[in-house]
Scaffold this active site. Structure first.
Site, PDB file in Angstrom:
ATOM      1  N   PRO A 186       0.826  -1.215   0.000  1.00  8.13           N
ATOM      2  CA  PRO A 186       0.000   0.000   0.000  1.00  8.13           C
ATOM      3  C   PRO A 186       0.858   1.262   0.000  1.00  8.13           C
ATOM      4  O   PRO A 186       0.376   2.340  -0.342  1.00  8.13           O
ATOM      5  CB  PRO A 186      -0.815  -0.113   1.272  1.00  8.13           C
ATOM      6  CG  PRO A 186      -0.152  -1.120   2.116  1.00  8.13           C
ATOM      7  CD  PRO A 186       0.651  -2.001   1.219  1.00  8.13           C
ATOM      8  N   GLU A 246       2.012  -7.579   8.590  1.00 11.42           N
ATOM      9  CA  GLU A 246       2.275  -6.131   8.492  1.00 11.42           C
ATOM     10  C   GLU A 246       3.210  -5.829   7.336  1.00 11.42           C
ATOM     11  O   GLU A 246       3.563  -4.681   7.082  1.00 11.42           O
ATOM     12  CB  GLU A 246       2.857  -5.617   9.803  1.00 11.42           C
ATOM     13  CG  GLU A 246       1.941  -5.777  10.998  1.00 11.42           C
ATOM     14  CD  GLU A 246       0.533  -5.251  10.707  1.00 11.42           C
ATOM     15  OE1 GLU A 246      -0.413  -6.051  10.808  1.00 11.42           O
ATOM     16  OE2 GLU A 246       0.413  -4.065  10.320  1.00 11.42           O
ATOM     17  N   ARG A 295      -2.529  -9.050 -20.591  1.00  9.39           N
ATOM     18  CA  ARG A 295      -3.386  -8.761 -21.755  1.00  9.39           C
ATOM     19  C   ARG A 295      -2.715  -7.829 -22.742  1.00  9.39           C
ATOM     20  O   ARG A 295      -3.195  -7.634 -23.859  1.00  9.39           O
ATOM     21  CB  ARG A 295      -4.732  -8.184 -21.303  1.00  9.39           C
ATOM     22  CG  ARG A 295      -4.660  -6.830 -20.630  1.00  9.39           C
ATOM     23  CD  ARG A 295      -5.998  -6.404 -20.070  1.00  9.39           C
ATOM     24  NE  ARG A 295      -6.965  -6.134 -21.110  1.00  9.39           N
ATOM     25  CZ  ARG A 295      -6.998  -5.006 -21.829  1.00  9.39           C
ATOM     26  NH1 ARG A 295      -6.094  -4.065 -21.585  1.00  9.39           N
ATOM     27  NH2 ARG A 295      -7.912  -4.813 -22.760  1.00  9.39           N
ATOM     28  N   ASP A 314      -8.109   1.356 -25.277  1.00  8.07           N
ATOM     29  CA  ASP A 314      -8.317   1.138 -23.835  1.00  8.07           C
ATOM     30  C   ASP A 314      -8.394   2.481 -23.131  1.00  8.07           C
ATOM     31  O   ASP A 314      -7.630   3.397 -23.444  1.00  8.07           O
ATOM     32  CB  ASP A 314      -7.083   0.422 -23.250  1.00  8.07           C
ATOM     33  CG  ASP A 314      -7.299  -1.079 -23.131  1.00  8.07           C
ATOM     34  OD1 ASP A 314      -6.360  -1.771 -22.757  1.00  8.07           O
ATOM     35  OD2 ASP A 314      -8.411  -1.509 -23.449  1.00  8.07           O
TER      36      ASP A 314
HETATM   37  C1  JD8 Z   1       0.724  -6.130   0.214  1.00  5.80           C
HETATM   38  C2  JD8 Z   1       0.609  -7.113   3.730  1.00  5.80           C
HETATM   39  C3  JD8 Z   1      -1.384  -5.937   4.678  1.00  5.80           C
HETATM   40  C4  JD8 Z   1      -0.585  -3.604   4.798  1.00  5.80           C
HETATM   41  C5  JD8 Z   1      -1.063  -3.588   7.585  1.00  5.80           C
HETATM   42  C6  JD8 Z   1      -2.994  -4.555   6.502  1.00  5.80           C
HETATM   43  C7  JD8 Z   1      -1.223  -3.385  -2.778  1.00  5.80           C
HETATM   44  N1  JD8 Z   1      -3.364  -1.307  -2.742  1.00  5.80           N
HETATM   45  C8  JD8 Z   1      -3.040  -2.119  -1.676  1.00  5.80           C
HETATM   46  N2  JD8 Z   1      -3.644  -2.083  -0.477  1.00  5.80           N
HETATM   47  N3  JD8 Z   1      -3.058  -3.015   0.356  1.00  5.80           N
HETATM   48  C9  JD8 Z   1      -2.080  -3.636  -0.321  1.00  5.80           C
HETATM   49  C10 JD8 Z   1      -1.200  -4.645   0.313  1.00  5.80           C
HETATM   50  C11 JD8 Z   1      -1.421  -4.945   1.681  1.00  5.80           C
HETATM   51  C12 JD8 Z   1      -0.532  -5.836   2.286  1.00  5.80           C
HETATM   52  C13 JD8 Z   1       0.524  -6.427   1.574  1.00  5.80           C
HETATM   53  C14 JD8 Z   1      -0.154  -5.233  -0.411  1.00  5.80           C
HETATM   54  C15 JD8 Z   1       1.241  -7.233   2.499  1.00  5.80           C
HETATM   55  N4  JD8 Z   1      -0.463  -6.283   3.591  1.00  5.80           N
HETATM   56  C16 JD8 Z   1      -0.767  -4.869   5.555  1.00  5.80           C
HETATM   57  C17 JD8 Z   1       0.022  -2.532   5.653  1.00  5.80           C
HETATM   58  C18 JD8 Z   1      -0.887  -2.307   6.857  1.00  5.80           C
HETATM   59  N5  JD8 Z   1      -1.587  -4.685   6.768  1.00  5.80           N
HETATM   60  C19 JD8 Z   1      -2.040  -3.092  -1.637  1.00  5.80           C
HETATM   61  N6  JD8 Z   1      -0.618  -3.553  -3.749  1.00  5.80           N
END
Ligand code: JD8
Length: 283
Positions: free
Chosen positions: A93, A120, A162, A177
């Site tokens: 994220p 995490e 794709r 697209d």
């Molecule tokens: C990888 C662990 C969960 C995230 C604590 C919830 C992408 N757009 C996106 N939103 N969330 C992700 C994502 C979440 C992930 C992981 C991607 C690995 N988590 C963690 C930080 C807060 N938990 C994502 N691309």
């Protein structure tokens, strides 16, 4: 293209075996390999996580299994040919936005490795040590929080796959697209219709059965302007007005837009009135 996915939930990637991407893999256009991270653990609990240094909630993914997993997956790359090295894609994220442009860039690669985090996240040293030997892309698919990287990998592999030559039949072209560079760049798609011409008292817009190709192209573009104005006005605000012809400007003016320098601006409230029923601009 070769794609390796490392995850503690290999079954989560099963959808890559069906539909467009599955068929592309069956046809040898894609070589997708999924790896269970726990294969690189040696304790009875096959432990992949531990408590975070510095305290705080949740658990963090241990570096050792990841280090060994990446070593193994890239093992058959001869050190003297770095050009054969894969790009490591880490969904997170806190990554850069994954966009159509990034999908197109990654589609140029011959080999991608996706590292699916959970808990995490992954111990930072895994990404830092990987970056010493291969390109690393930390990417986010959107401003919302998922529980792990697996679904983000499904999104990215489909968006990238794709775009690979031969994956899409010629009927389904990426030419126009949304978000792809070109005429419909940063314009949302307009509404689409198919048979029957009348359904539950609703008729297909006459223009679409008129046979007047030029008028249909115009109508579709105006519909894209209307939907983009309502759902993603920021996309129009960054549109290069040089790409707009006279009729575009007339259509956009009707939606409350005006040209200021090289950009489109819109007076707040202008054109906000919902299109009246029967107005062509069905959003
Ligand atoms: C990888 C662990 C969960 C995230 C604590 C919830 C992408 N757009 C996106 N939103 N969330 C992700 C994502 C979440 C992930 C992981 C991607 C690995 N988590 C963690 C930080 C807060 N938990 C994502 N691309």
């Amino acid at each position: 293209m070769r794609i390796d996915v490392i995850t503690i939930f290999p079954e989560y990637l099963a959808p890559l075996g069906v539909s467009l991407i599955g068929k592309a893999a069956d046809r040898g256009l894609l070589d997708i390999r999924t790896h269970d991270l726990r294969a690189w653990t040696y304790d009875v609990h096959r432990t992949v996580d531990d408590t975070p240094y510095g305290g705080g909630p949740g658990m963090v993914m241990k570096p050792e299994p990841w280090g060994e997993a990446l070593d193994t997956v890239i093992a058959d790359v001869a050190p003297e040919s770095p050009e054969l090295l894969p790009t490591l894609v880490v969904p997170t994220p806190s990554g850069r936005p994954f966009t159509q442009a990034k999908a197109a860039q990654l589609a140029e690669s011959s080999w991608l490795i996706f590292a699916c985090g959970r808990y995490e996240g992954i111990d930072r040293r895994v990404i830092d040590s990987a970056a010493e030997r291969m390109p690393v892309e930390e990417l986010s698919i959107g401003d919302y929080v998922l529980a792990g990287g697996e679904v983000a990998v499904l999104v990215m592999v489909e968006a990238i796959g794709r775009l690979l030559p031969g994956v899409l039949g010629n009927a389904e072209s990426v030419r126009d697209d949304s978000f792809a560079s070109g005429a419909m760049e940063s314009l949302l798609e307009g509404p689409v219709y198919t048979k029957p011409a009348e359904w539950r008292g609703q008729a297909v817009p006459e223009i679409l059965t008129s046979g007047n190709h030029g008028a249909i192209v115009r109508w579709r573009r105006d519909q894209a302007f209307a939907r983009t104005t309502v759902n993603r006005p920021e996309l129009l605000a960054k549109l290069d007005v040089a790409a707009l012809d006279k009729k575009d400007r007339i259509a956009l003016a009707a939606l409350g837009w005006r040209v200021e320098g090289e950009r489109l601006v819109r007076d707040v409230g202008a054109g906000d009135e919902k299109p009246a029923p029967g107005d062509d601009f069905t959003v």
